[in-house]
Design an enzyme around this catalytic site. Structure first.
Site, PDB file in Angstrom:
ATOM      1  N   GLN A  29     -19.949  -8.056  12.308  1.00 20.89           N
ATOM      2  CA  GLN A  29     -18.534  -8.432  12.233  1.00 20.89           C
ATOM      3  C   GLN A  29     -17.946  -7.944  10.912  1.00 20.89           C
ATOM      4  O   GLN A  29     -18.552  -8.151   9.863  1.00 20.89           O
ATOM      5  CB  GLN A  29     -18.403  -9.952  12.306  1.00 20.89           C
ATOM      6  CG  GLN A  29     -18.834 -10.543  13.634  1.00 20.89           C
ATOM      7  CD  GLN A  29     -17.802 -10.352  14.732  1.00 20.89           C
ATOM      8  OE1 GLN A  29     -16.636 -10.096  14.454  1.00 20.89           O
ATOM      9  NE2 GLN A  29     -18.250 -10.455  15.962  1.00 20.89           N
ATOM     10  N   CYS A  65       0.826  -1.209   0.000  1.00 23.10           N
ATOM     11  CA  CYS A  65       0.000   0.000   0.000  1.00 23.10           C
ATOM     12  C   CYS A  65       0.861   1.261   0.000  1.00 23.10           C
ATOM     13  O   CYS A  65       1.824   1.366   0.763  1.00 23.10           O
ATOM     14  CB  CYS A  65      -0.894  -0.005   1.237  1.00 23.10           C
ATOM     15  SG  CYS A  65      -1.826   1.512   1.438  1.00 23.10           S
ATOM     16  N   GLU A  68     -27.440  -7.592  25.852  1.00 23.17           N
ATOM     17  CA  GLU A  68     -26.703  -6.590  25.080  1.00 23.17           C
ATOM     18  C   GLU A  68     -27.119  -5.193  25.529  1.00 23.17           C
ATOM     19  O   GLU A  68     -28.302  -4.914  25.681  1.00 23.17           O
ATOM     20  CB  GLU A  68     -27.007  -6.805  23.584  1.00 23.17           C
ATOM     21  CG  GLU A  68     -26.697  -5.658  22.670  1.00 23.17           C
ATOM     22  CD  GLU A  68     -25.223  -5.248  22.652  1.00 23.17           C
ATOM     23  OE1 GLU A  68     -24.331  -6.115  22.621  1.00 23.17           O
ATOM     24  OE2 GLU A  68     -24.976  -4.015  22.690  1.00 23.17           O
ATOM     25  N   CYS A 107     -11.393 -10.110  22.006  1.00 21.62           N
ATOM     26  CA  CYS A 107     -10.617  -9.310  21.052  1.00 21.62           C
ATOM     27  C   CYS A 107      -9.450  -8.645  21.776  1.00 21.62           C
ATOM     28  O   CYS A 107      -8.817  -7.744  21.222  1.00 21.62           O
ATOM     29  CB  CYS A 107     -11.510  -8.286  20.366  1.00 21.62           C
ATOM     30  SG  CYS A 107     -12.361  -7.204  21.521  1.00 21.62           S
TER      31      CYS A 107
HETATM   32  C1  SAM Z   1     -17.532  -7.679  20.503  1.00 20.18           C
HETATM   33  S1  SAM Z   1     -19.163  -7.114  20.434  1.00 20.18           S
HETATM   34  C2  SAM Z   1     -20.086  -8.594  20.372  1.00 20.18           C
HETATM   35  C3  SAM Z   1     -20.656  -8.803  19.036  1.00 20.18           C
HETATM   36  C4  SAM Z   1     -21.603  -9.952  18.882  1.00 20.18           C
HETATM   37  N1  SAM Z   1     -21.035 -11.212  19.281  1.00 20.18           N
HETATM   38  C5  SAM Z   1     -22.025  -9.998  17.427  1.00 20.18           C
HETATM   39  O1  SAM Z   1     -21.395 -10.723  16.649  1.00 20.18           O
HETATM   40  O2  SAM Z   1     -22.937  -9.224  17.052  1.00 20.18           O
HETATM   41  C6  SAM Z   1     -19.425  -6.611  22.095  1.00 20.18           C
HETATM   42  C7  SAM Z   1     -20.831  -6.115  22.375  1.00 20.18           C
HETATM   43  O3  SAM Z   1     -20.937  -5.843  23.773  1.00 20.18           O
HETATM   44  C8  SAM Z   1     -21.817  -4.757  23.954  1.00 20.18           C
HETATM   45  N2  SAM Z   1     -21.566  -4.266  25.321  1.00 20.18           N
HETATM   46  C9  SAM Z   1     -20.570  -3.461  25.742  1.00 20.18           C
HETATM   47  N3  SAM Z   1     -20.617  -3.313  27.074  1.00 20.18           N
HETATM   48  C10 SAM Z   1     -21.664  -4.056  27.513  1.00 20.18           C
HETATM   49  C11 SAM Z   1     -22.206  -4.322  28.799  1.00 20.18           C
HETATM   50  N4  SAM Z   1     -21.659  -3.790  29.887  1.00 20.18           N
HETATM   51  N5  SAM Z   1     -23.270  -5.143  28.878  1.00 20.18           N
HETATM   52  C12 SAM Z   1     -23.819  -5.670  27.755  1.00 20.18           C
HETATM   53  N6  SAM Z   1     -23.354  -5.458  26.513  1.00 20.18           N
HETATM   54  C13 SAM Z   1     -22.278  -4.668  26.394  1.00 20.18           C
HETATM   55  C14 SAM Z   1     -21.485  -3.830  22.820  1.00 20.18           C
HETATM   56  O4  SAM Z   1     -22.560  -2.954  22.538  1.00 20.18           O
HETATM   57  C15 SAM Z   1     -21.224  -4.828  21.690  1.00 20.18           C
HETATM   58  O5  SAM Z   1     -22.389  -5.056  20.926  1.00 20.18           O
END
Ligand code: SAM
Length: 463
Positions: free
Chosen positions: A294, A74, A344, A419
């Site tokens: 994702q 790049c 969530e 992650c």
């Molecule tokens: C890594 S993503 C998970 C994505 C999910 N597995 C998907 O594929 O759609 C982490 C998620 O945790 C949510 N989140 C962050 N803090 C949170 C909390 N304290 N309680 C519940 N959800 C939370 C975020 O909004 C986000 O959607």
């Protein structure tokens, strides 16, 4: 250990990569972090920062390159904040990520023996992203559409072509730029906000987010602007669709606030549908401009396949999907178990999960809005029990109260999708004190050319 002086020029051999991808070398025992250095490089560097225990240095010359050093494809590499590892051969990137997971789990998590499975490489080291967010900056006479320079939030590089996205998305980026320039559209200027009394114009365009359903070919352009100027942007959308027929959706999100985020308070459909469609693991997802999805479809499908394997479902289980986002994991597991509860915090993501469940005829999922640390204890009080818990938290990992609630629920298996290996290590270390043992950990490379690391850990309750 002799501490070098700021500005001093010296030779250092890089022997490791730090968490964020910086090279690490030692000069007489003094640790230097060198951006762009990779293990095996002998470098002439200039010290830019010399603290008591470590310093930073910039490369002046590569005296002897590492065997793993490759030519970055790049043109923006080195300046753009998007990718940091293009100069490291892909097998070495994978080895670095695997080592980070091992180091974190052993050092921070204090884990005893566990099986670390070989990292799963991405089949596409480039062109894998289904979403890219570009900032509109510069002046209305000379607009710039691109990505921020590394560590310079005030500088945006005018990116012609980003190798992390597909040809369709690059074609859309080029068309957006052409339209913006040809029509002389104005660029939002945060500084003008303060001068509005003096009659300054704050301008229109703020961000352009591109998305693409990799399995459907449907693309979305989300123009984030400071005002609901459908009159100006409607014809832009028509032209984009005429020139790139894959553009199934062009929307306008209005962010009239000063906060520099690509999320609007209101949305206007300019052309096509308000969402695009994507297939993943046999489930159809409707993805709208502000939905989480994702960003690497192909690897996400493989990641979720590993999650399903780790859950070891027979059909009779109740599963909890903590941090369930738009419900991808819940919906994929629903066909293999009795019931799934997703928790969530984002109401918009919960709404997407419910809609995606309905669209796929999946009826054995309940999605609960709220923070895990509040909702999980409430579920427990209501008598809900689960054999399997999947957790996919954000980088910060579990809140201590959420982790205590998980321990009180005491499921047989916990499948932790992480992650951030550091918080994974901390949390599985804590779960170890509640009687859980890590059986195996599988790193998955979701984001080649970047230092981001994803891993799935399977834990089992002892006894
Ligand atoms: C890594 S993503 C998970 C994505 C999910 N597995 C998907 O594929 O759609 C982490 C998620 O945790 C949510 N989140 C962050 N803090 C949170 C909390 N304290 N309680 C519940 N959800 C939370 C975020 O909004 C986000 O959607």
């Amino acid at each position: 250990m002799a501490k070098p002086r700021r500005g001093e020029s010296l030779t250092v051999t890089i022997d490791d990569l730090a968490f964020g991808g910086e090279g690490v070398g030692r000069v007489d025992g003094y640790v230097l972090f060198v951006r762009g250095g990779i293990p095996g490089d002998r470098l002439r560097v200039r010290v830019t920062d010399a603290r008591a225990r470590y310093g930073r240095a910039a490369i002046e010359a590569i005296e002897e390159p590492s065997r793993d050093r490759v030519q970055p494809p790049c043109a923006y590499f080195g300046r753009c904040g998007g990718c940091r590892l293009q100069h490291l051969a892909y097998p070495a990137q994978l080895a670095f990520k695997e080592k980070q997971v091992r180091d974190c789990l052993e050092r921070l998590g204090g884990l005893g023996p566990f099986e670390l499975r070989p990292i799963l490489p991405a089949p596409e080291p480039y062109g894998y992203r289904n979403k890219m967010e570009f900032t509109v900056a510069g002046t209305s006479g000379l607009p710039v559409i691109g990505l921020h320079e590394a560590d310079r939030y005030d500088v945006v590089l005018d990116i012609d072509r980003c190798l992390l996205q597909s040809d369709t998305m690059n074609a859309l980026l080029a068309e957006v730029r052409r339209e913006v320039r040809a029509r002389g559209l104005s660029v939002y200027d945060q500084a003008a906000e303060q001068r509005l009394d003096a009659g300054a114009s704050r301008g229109l365009l703020r961000f352009v987010t591109l998305r693409e359903g990799r399995r459907t070919g449907e693309a979305m352009v989300n123009i984030v602007a400071a005002a609901p100027d459908v009159e100006t942007l409607g014809p832009v959308a028509e032209t984009l669709r005429a020139r790139v027929p894959a553009a199934a959706s062009v929307v306008l999100n209005v962010n009239a606030k000063q906060a520099s985020v690509a999320v609007g308070q209101e949305e206007h459909l300019l052309v096509g549908r308000e969402h695009i469609t994507e297939f993943l693991g046999g489930v159809t997802f409707q993805v709208s401009a502000n939905s989480f999805f994702q960003t690497n479809t192909v690897q996400a499908e493989r990641l979720f396949g590993i999650v399903a394997e780790a859950c070891g479902l027979t059909g009779s289980e109740t599963v909890l999907d903590l941090y369930s986002g738009t419900g991808a994991i819940s919906l994929l597991l629903a066909r293999r178990c009795r019931w799934v509860y997703g928790i969530e915090v984002s109401p918009a993501a919960v709404a997407d999960a419910l809609r995606n469940g309905r669209a796929n005829g999946i009826e054995n999922c309940t999605f609960l809005p709220g923070e895990v640390r509040h909702v999980l204890p409430a579920l427990l009080r209501d008598g809900v029990r689960a054999e399997v818990v999947v957790a996919d938290p954000p980088r910060a990992g579990f809140h201590p109260k959420a982790l205590s609630a998980l321990a009180a629920l005491a499921p047989e298996r916990v499948v932790y999708v992480s992650c951030n290996p550091a918080t994974l290590a901390r949390d599985v270390g804590d779960l170890g004190r509640h009687g859980y043992r890590v059986e195996w950990v599988q790193p998955v490379d979701m984001f080649p050319q970047t230092p981001h690391i994803e891993a799935v850990a399977r834990l089992r309750r002892a006894g």
